[in-house]
Scaffold this motif. Structure first.
Motif, PDB file in Angstrom:
ATOM      1  N   VAL A   1       0.867  -1.174   0.000  1.00  0.00           N
ATOM      2  CA  VAL A   1       0.000   0.000   0.000  1.00  0.00           C
ATOM      3  C   VAL A   1       0.904   1.224   0.000  1.00  0.00           C
ATOM      4  N   THR A   2       0.724   2.105  -0.976  1.00  0.00           N
ATOM      5  CA  THR A   2       1.547   3.320  -0.989  1.00  0.00           C
ATOM      6  C   THR A   2       0.678   4.544  -0.727  1.00  0.00           C
ATOM      7  N   LEU A   3       1.240   5.495  -0.003  1.00  0.00           N
ATOM      8  CA  LEU A   3       0.554   6.744   0.305  1.00  0.00           C
ATOM      9  C   LEU A   3       1.388   7.873  -0.303  1.00  0.00           C
ATOM     10  N   VAL A   4       0.822   8.535  -1.299  1.00  0.00           N
ATOM     11  CA  VAL A   4       1.587   9.485  -2.095  1.00  0.00           C
ATOM     12  C   VAL A   4       1.271  10.908  -1.667  1.00  0.00           C
ATOM     13  N   ASP A   5       2.291  11.648  -1.249  1.00  0.00           N
ATOM     14  CA  ASP A   5       2.099  13.042  -0.848  1.00  0.00           C
ATOM     15  C   ASP A   5       3.419  13.772  -0.999  1.00  0.00           C
ATOM     16  N   THR A   6       3.693  14.231  -2.203  1.00  0.00           N
ATOM     17  CA  THR A   6       4.976  14.880  -2.464  1.00  0.00           C
ATOM     18  C   THR A   6       4.808  15.990  -3.488  1.00  0.00           C
ATOM     19  N   PRO A   7       5.498  17.120  -3.261  1.00  0.00           N
ATOM     20  CA  PRO A   7       5.488  18.146  -4.308  1.00  0.00           C
ATOM     21  C   PRO A   7       6.233  17.653  -5.548  1.00  0.00           C
TER      22      PRO A   7
ATOM     23  N   THR B   1      -2.739  11.000  -1.305  1.00  0.00           N
ATOM     24  CA  THR B   1      -3.370  11.549  -0.094  1.00  0.00           C
ATOM     25  C   THR B   1      -3.290  13.069  -0.035  1.00  0.00           C
ATOM     26  N   GLY B   2      -2.304  13.648  -0.715  1.00  0.00           N
ATOM     27  CA  GLY B   2      -2.131  15.098  -0.669  1.00  0.00           C
ATOM     28  C   GLY B   2      -1.707  15.592  -2.036  1.00  0.00           C
TER      29      GLY B   2
END
Ligand SMILES: [Zn+2]
Length: 580
Positions: free
Chosen positions: A410-416, A452-453
Motif C-alpha cells: 500500500v503506498t501513500l503518495v504526498d509529495t510536491p 493523499t495530498g
C-alpha cells in the motif's frame, strides 16, 4: 547449553562503558546492559539464545563436524591448539551455536555466533553449520535468524574460509527464492567477511544498540587513510544514518522486535493463509468489520451532484495544507503495529520516504509513503516530502521484499515532487525513479496506491504504478506544479491558479480520465478538520479495494496492471470529450 563458564559466575564485574562495579546477578537480570550507562556488554551464544527464544523451545542442531585443519596452519602455535584452547574456555565446539526454536510462538532456525571463540571467525565448520541451519529452515519452511559477532574470515583456514562467504550466501539466496524471511541481528563487533556476506545480505538487518559493523576495521582504515575517523564511525546509529540497517534496537526490545517482524511476515508467506496464526479469536470480528467496511457505499462525490465543484486552485491549497494528515498520521490511525524499516543499503536513509510492515484490519501489508510534516521544523527534517534517490531505492527495496514475502503493498503518495537538488542528480534521481516504475510494473503482489495530498510528477508515480489508484477528494495529482507550469507556459508564476484549472489535477477530473479508480470522500470541511473521520473513510476504501486483489494470482495481477497503464496510450486521445 545453559551452563555458563565458571569465571562468569564471579560476583562483580566492571562495566566497559563507565567502569562502574556492578553486581553480576543484577547485570544479568538486566540482560547484561549496564544499568548506569546503558553499555551493552558482549554476550556468548548460549546466553543470547536464552534471551531471545521461548523458554523450553530450543532444539540444538548437531555441531560435531570432522576436525578440519585444511592447510596445516601454524603461526606461533599450531591451529589445532588454538581450537582446543577456544573449546576449553568457551565450552563450545565452534564459533557458532545453531538451533531451531520458537520466538513468540513463531518457529525459526537460528545461528548465533560467539565472539569469544577465536573472535567469532568464519571458518569451514562455522560456514557449514550456518549453511545447514539455512537448509533446515528451507526444509521446514521457517524463517532464518542469524545473530552475528565476528572479526571476519578465519585466517588459519586460508582461502577456504573466504569460500564460506559464498557458501552461506547461496543458502540465503535459496531462502529468498522460496519467500522465506531471513533476518540478521548485528551485534558488536561484526566485521570483514561476515559483514560482507550473511550479516548484510538477509532481507532484514537489525543492529543491536552499541554494535559496530563494517568491512574494514577502524585500525586498518586509519592506517590506510592516515586520517582520523568521524565520531561514531561504524556504530549502529552511523549505520542507520547511512542506510545500512533497518533499525537499531536496544537489547531489551530485541526479542519483541523479532516477534513483531516474524508475525508480520508469517501471515504473508507464499501459501498466504487467510487466517493469521495469532489471535484466532478475533478473526471473526475482523471479518465482520471488513465486510461492513467493504459494503460501505463507494465514494463518488460527483455522482450525487454534491458540492459545487471546488476551484482547482483552492484544491491545490487544500492538498498542501500543513494540517493535512501525513503518512505517519495514517500509519497511526488507519493501520496497526507499524514497524518501520530504514535504509537503501547503499549509503543513505531518506527521511522523505517512510516504509515498513503494518496491519490493515488484521492483514499484514507493506506500507510505503512520502512523509511531510505539520511544522516548519518537521517539513525541513523531511525535505518537504521530496524523496532523494536513496528514498526511491529504499521504497524499491521494500517493494521487492514485500513481493518475496507475499505481502500486498500500500503506498501513500504526498509529495510536491522528487528532490530536485544537485546531490539528487549526482546520485541518479532520474534512474532511481525509472527503476521504481519498472519494478512496480512487474511486481508480483497486489499494489494499492492512494494520492493523499500532493501527487507531484515523477516522484509521485514512482510510488503509484498500482493495481488500483485511489485519491482523496482534496488531493491533487499532476505532471507539474501549477507554479512550474505557469512559469513556463504563462508570462509568470502568478498565473498558477489558471494553470491549476488547465491541468485537470483534481480527483474528480482524474477519475473521469481514468488515471484514478476511486475518489475517497473527505469529511465536509476537509481532511485536516477531521483527521479521525478521514482515517475511517480511507481505511474503508483501502479494504474495499484490497480484498478483491488478494484473490488474484500474481501473474494475472501483473497482466491487468500492465493493461491498466496501456490504456493511457493513443487510444485515450480520442476520448477527450470525457473531460468536461
Ligand atoms: Zn556502564
Amino acid at each position: 547449553m545453559t551452563a555458563t563458564a565458571p569465571r562468569e559466575e564471579q560476583l562483580w564485574s566492571r562495566c566497559a562503558g563507565c567502569a562502574s562495579l556492578l553486581y553480576r546477578k543484577r547485570l544479568r537480570r538486566n540482560l547484561d546492559v549496564c544499568p548506569e550507562c546503558g553499555e551493552h556488554a558482549r554476550l556468548g551464544a548460549p546466553e543470547r539464545l536464552r534471551q531471545l527464544v521461548d523458554p523450553g523451545s530450543l532444539r540444538p542442531l548437531a555441531d560435531r563436524l570432522p576436525e578440519a585443519d585444511p592447510i596445516d596452519f601454524v603461526d606461533v602455535v599450531p591451529y589445532p591448539h588454538r581450537l582446543s584452547a577456544a573449546r576449553a574456555s568457551t565450552g563450545l565446539v565452534e564459533a557458532v551455536v545453531c538451533a531451531t526454536a520458537t520466538i513468540g510462538g513463531h518457529p525459526v532456525a537460528m545461528a548465533v555466533m560467539d565472539f569469544r571463540f577465536l573472535g567469532g571467525s568464519l571458518g569451514c565448520a562455522v560456514g557449514e553449520l550456518i549453511t545447514r541451519t539455512a537448509e533446515r529452515a528451507l526444509d521446514e519452511r521457517i524463517p532464518l535468524v542469524l545473530v552475528t559477532a565476528s572479526g571476519g574470515a578465519r585466517m588459519q583456514e586460508g582461502a577456504l574460509s573466504l569460500m564460506q562467504m559464498a557458501t552461506v550466501s547461496q543458502a540465503i539466496a535459496a531462502l529468498r527464492e522460496a519467500g522465506l524471511l531471513t533476518v540478521s541481528v548485528l551485534t558488536d563487533p561484526t566485521y570483514g567477511g561476515v559483514a560482507a556476506s550473511f550479516a548484510t545480505n538477509t532481507d532484514l538487518v537489525l543492529a543491536e544498540s552499541g554494535a559496530r559493523m563494517g568491512f574494514a576495521g577502524p585500525r586498518v582504515i586509519r592506517q590506510v587513510t592516515g586520517r582520523a575517523l568521524p565520531e561514531g564511525f561504524q556504530t549502529a546509529d552511523f549505520l542507520l544514518r547511512h542506510g545500512q540497517v533497518d533499525m537499531v534496537v536496544q537489547r531489551r526490545s530485541l526479542r519483541g522486535r523479532l516477534v513483531a517482524l516474524l508475525a508480520a511476515t508469517h501471515a504473508g508467506a507464499p501459501t498466504r493463509p487467510s487466517v493469521p496464526r495469532q489471535e484466532p479469536a478475533s478473526h471473526r470480528e475482523r471479518l465482520a468489520d471488513d465486510a461492513a467496511a467493504a459494503t460501505r457505499p463507494p465514494a463518488t462525490p460527483e455522482a450525487d451532484g454534491t458540492p459545487a465543484v471546488r476551484d482547482a486552485w483552492d484544491t491545490v491549497r487544500m492538498a498542501r495544507h500543513p494540517g493535512r494528515p501525513t503518512t505517519l498520521d495514517y500509519l497511526d490511525s488507519v493501520f496497526d503495529g507499524f514497524v518501520e524499516l530504514h535504509g537503501d543499503r547503499l549509503g543513505a536513509d531518506c527521511p522523505a520516504i517512510v516504509g515498513g510492515v503494518a496491519r490493515l484490519a488484521g492483514r499484514h501489508v507493506m506500507v510505503i509513503g512520502h512523509q511531510k510534516g505539520h511544522t516548519t521544523a518537521e517539513l525541513v527534517a523531511r525535505n518537504f516530502g521530496m524523496a532523494s534517490p536513496a528514498g526511491h531505492r529504499k521504497a524499491l527495496r521494500l517493494m521487492r521484499l514485500a513481493a518475496r514475502l507475499g505481502l500486498p503493498v500500500v503506498t501513500l503518495v504526498d509529495t510536491p515532487g522528487a528532490d530536485p537538488g544537485v546531490s539528487a542528480e549526482e546520485h541518479g534521481q532520474a534512474a532511481a525513479i525509472a527503476e521504481n516504475i519498472l519494478a512496480l510494473t512487474v511486481l508480483p503482489t497486489p499494489v494499492l496506491a492512494v494520492i493523499t495530498g500532493e501527487g507531484g510528477s515523477g516522484g509521485a508515480l514512482a510510488l503509484a504504478v498500482a493495481d488500483r489508484v485511489l485519491m482523496l477528494e482534496n488531493a491533487v495529482y499532476s505532471v507539474i506544479s501549477p507554479e512550474g507550469c505557469a512559469a513556463i507556459l504563462w508570462p509568470d508564476r502568478s498565473a498558477a491558479p489558471q494553470a491549476a484549472r488547465a491541468l485537470r489535477l483534481s480527483a474528480p477530473d482524474l477519475r473521469r480520465l481514468g488515471v484514478v479508480d476511486e475518489v475517497v470522500p473527505e469529511p465536509p470541511a476537509a481532511a485536516h478538520d477531521d483527521p479521525a473521520e478521514t482515517a475511517l473513510r480511507l481505511r474503508a476504501a483501502l479494504l474495499a479495494n484490497l480484498l478483491p486483489l488478494l484473490d488474484v494470482p500474481p501473474a494475472m495481477l501483473v497482466r491487468l496492471r500492465r493493461q491498466r497503464f496501456r490504456r493511457f496510450g493513443a487510444a485515450r486521445a480520442g476520448q477527450r470529450a470525457g473531460v468536461r
